[in-house]
Enzyme design. Structure first.
Site, PDB file in Angstrom:
ATOM      1  N   GLU A 281      13.942 -23.368 -28.250  1.00  0.00           N
ATOM      2  CA  GLU A 281      14.838 -22.308 -28.729  1.00  0.00           C
ATOM      3  C   GLU A 281      14.644 -22.036 -30.220  1.00  0.00           C
ATOM      4  O   GLU A 281      14.594 -22.969 -31.024  1.00  0.00           O
ATOM      5  CB  GLU A 281      16.287 -22.692 -28.452  1.00  0.00           C
ATOM      6  CG  GLU A 281      17.288 -21.614 -28.877  1.00  0.00           C
ATOM      7  CD  GLU A 281      18.727 -22.068 -28.746  1.00  0.00           C
ATOM      8  OE1 GLU A 281      19.617 -21.214 -28.836  1.00  0.00           O
ATOM      9  OE2 GLU A 281      18.953 -23.280 -28.547  1.00  0.00           O
ATOM     10  N   LYS A 340      19.434 -13.294 -24.560  1.00  0.00           N
ATOM     11  CA  LYS A 340      20.462 -14.195 -24.043  1.00  0.00           C
ATOM     12  C   LYS A 340      21.739 -13.428 -23.716  1.00  0.00           C
ATOM     13  O   LYS A 340      22.236 -12.644 -24.532  1.00  0.00           O
ATOM     14  CB  LYS A 340      20.753 -15.299 -25.068  1.00  0.00           C
ATOM     15  CG  LYS A 340      21.725 -16.356 -24.567  1.00  0.00           C
ATOM     16  CD  LYS A 340      21.924 -17.455 -25.618  1.00  0.00           C
ATOM     17  CE  LYS A 340      22.861 -18.524 -25.111  1.00  0.00           C
ATOM     18  NZ  LYS A 340      23.102 -19.578 -26.124  1.00  0.00           N
ATOM     19  N   CYS A 392      19.447 -22.111 -24.276  1.00  0.00           N
ATOM     20  CA  CYS A 392      20.467 -23.042 -24.741  1.00  0.00           C
ATOM     21  C   CYS A 392      21.401 -23.407 -23.583  1.00  0.00           C
ATOM     22  O   CYS A 392      20.956 -23.768 -22.506  1.00  0.00           O
ATOM     23  CB  CYS A 392      21.232 -22.450 -25.923  1.00  0.00           C
ATOM     24  SG  CYS A 392      22.363 -23.598 -26.734  1.00  0.00           S
TER      25      CYS A 392
END
Length: 522
Positions: A281, A340, A392
């Site tokens: 990430e 995301k 995440c």
């Protein structure tokens, strides 16, 4: 003949007599003092400790503590249990705020305590409702209420916080067989039901029947664990996950930017023999447009020459209006971008504004300001197959891992647990990620900055894992998978819906039978 009469006075008298006999037992301070200890035992059932049986023991104690006491007392015991569980199980919040967030020791301690105290409200709510709604079928009713409250906590409040949910402690037990069928909430219900049945057995209630029920529940789980729901659809794919091991407090310093890019480039060039190479990430400490031409374009050309696909995480900034995204891009034969969708509260955006922003400004903590991507983004492709991208803590939500099935052949999770140092959080996070592999029947590739980087099989087994806090690349092979597990088809809604029906049915049955008794004489 049949005589109907109002049984409320008689029922109240019987209940009063039973409560009077058990008053000393149920109101003992013993339960209050031991409740937080039971909460700590719950934490020990999760990774890295993995004493899975302690989850059942802790829940059995809690359910027993709620029997025969008032609703307020049950709420207190649930709250004390929650303080023990969350105070120990999410203590890593202190590390993120103090070591890397810039807050002082006092402020970090207070905020961590507030964090644990807030989530402890949910076991308190479950206890209050379990006593307030008590009636026939309590052995089922209490687990139903517990899981519905867990669903509320895990999906809805503050964008969801499913940490320390029962099912994650049972990945190595026969109850794991229920996961690809019922998901985390269904398997968690079976675990809670097990604890509730154990309480009734200890009380001497219908022991033979309940022991038989437990045997069936666990035996079915063991049989389901051997069931294969998905199948291989192609040749194995060689993959490499790059673990840069860049300290969180060094990652975003401007003077380290060039060295960071050169490190990932060098480590990537050492693995051009892999079909897919994955970076963790926000591996690139800059916005996409700042590194697109000078760094990423040449890297993409090299990837094409070596017939390799790169999966790289990088923040993206758009203008007019200005929006920041936590994103993953693919380079090489296939090019695409995923933004995301499920953002981390207090990490990527600030809920409860303006209060939260005011408090964080007072203690000088600066957090990200990201925008969520849309829920209908096309799947990215790598190694010749589409895959599901989880950035995440998106990997702790089952509904996100099934979007894109059955088309997706594997799962990819990029994360950065460097925020939590050498704590129990990376181990807990990996445990939760394994759940997604079991639910979907897909291999999971997990690339992290400092650990735990790993390859998880479609059965949830860790088949390869990089050591924590080491600069390394984990290489292995995975099988692209096709087909659908029952959970992938149905999701959580049928399980949650069934529990709501059970709740309403048990409450309705209780009202009918407590309110009026029919006496038949021959």
């Amino acid at each position: 003949m049949t005589v109907n009469f109002n049984a409320r006075p008689l029922t109240k008298a019987l209940i009063f007599r039973i409560q009077k006999q058990n008053m000393h037992y149920s109101n003992s301070k013993y339960w209050d003092f031991c409740a937080p200890v039971a909460g700590i035992l719950l934490t020990l059932s999760f990774a890295p400790f993995d004493y899975s049986w302690l989850a059942l023991a802790a829940m059995a104690f809690l359910f027993a503590a709620w029997r025969g006491c008032s609703a307020k007392r049950a709420a207190l015991r649930g709250y004390l249990f929650g303080l023990g569980a969350f105070g120990s199980g999410v203590s890593w919040v202190y590390i993120s705020m103090h070591d890397f967030g810039g807050a002082g020791a006092l402020e970090s301690s207070l905020l961590t305590a507030v964090f644990a105290a807030f989530w402890a409200l949910f076991p308190a709510l479950a206890g209050y409702l379990s006593v307030k709604m008590k009636g026939p079928g309590q052995v089922i009713l209490t687990p139903v209420i517990w899981m519905l409250v867990e669903y509320l906590r895990g999906y809805w409040v503050l964008n969801g916080f499913p940490w320390l949910q029962l099912a994650y402690s049972q990945l190595e037990t026969p109850l794991a067989g229920y996961i690809p069928v019922l998901g985390a909430y269904g398997a968690g219900f079976i675990a809670a039901l097990t604890a509730s049945i154990a309480v009734e057995i200890c009380r001497g209630k219908k022991r033979l029947l309940l022991i038989t029920a437990l045997t069936i529940l666990w035996g079915t789980g063991a049989l389901l664990r051997n069931q294969t729901w998905t199948h291989e659809i192609g040749q194995p794919i060689r993959v490499s996950m790059i673990q840069g091991n860049i300290a969180q407090d060094q990652k975003w310093r401007p003077e380290n930017k060039i060295n960071t890019l050169l490190k990932y480039k060098r480590m990537t060039e050492e693995h051009w023999d892999s079909n897919v190479i994955i970076w963790p990430e926000t591996a690139i400490p800059a916005y996409l447009d700042q590194v697109q031409d000078a760094f990423l374009a040449p890297l993409a050309n090299d990837a094409k020459l070596h017939n390799t696909d790169l999966i790289i995480s990088v923040p993206v900034q758009e203008t007019a209006p200005v929006k920041n995204f936590n994103a993953v891009i693919t380079l090489g034969k296939e090019q695409g971008m995923y933004r995301k969708t499920h953002l981390l509260p207090f990490g990527e955006y600030l809920p409860l504004q303006p209060l939260s922003g005011f408090v964080l400004d007072l203690i000088n903590i600066r957090l990200g300001n990201f925008t969520p991507g849309t829920a209908t983004q096309p799947l990215l492709k790598a190694g010749g197959y589409p895959f599901i991208t989880l950035i995440c803590y998106e990997d702790v939500f089952g509904d996100l891992s099934v979007r894109g099935l059955p088309d997706a052949a594997f799962l990819v999770n990029v994360t950065n647990d460097g925020w939590f140092g050498d704590s129990i959080e990376p181990h807990q996070h990996m445990q939760m990620a394994r759940m997604r592999a079991i639910e979907t029947g897909r291999f999971l590739l997990r690339s992290t900055n400092t650990g735990m980087t790993g390859i998880v099989s479609s059965k949830g087994e860790i088949v390869g894992q990089a050591p924590l806090f080491q600069e390394t690349a984990l290489t292995g092979t995975i099988n692209p998978m096709g087909g659908m597990t029952p959970y992938a088809r149905w999701g959580d809604r049928p399980v949650i819906g069934l529990m709501v029906v059970l709740l309403l049915g048990l409450l309705g049955y209780g009202k009918v039978n407590v309110g009026r008794i029919s006496v038949t004489a021959v």
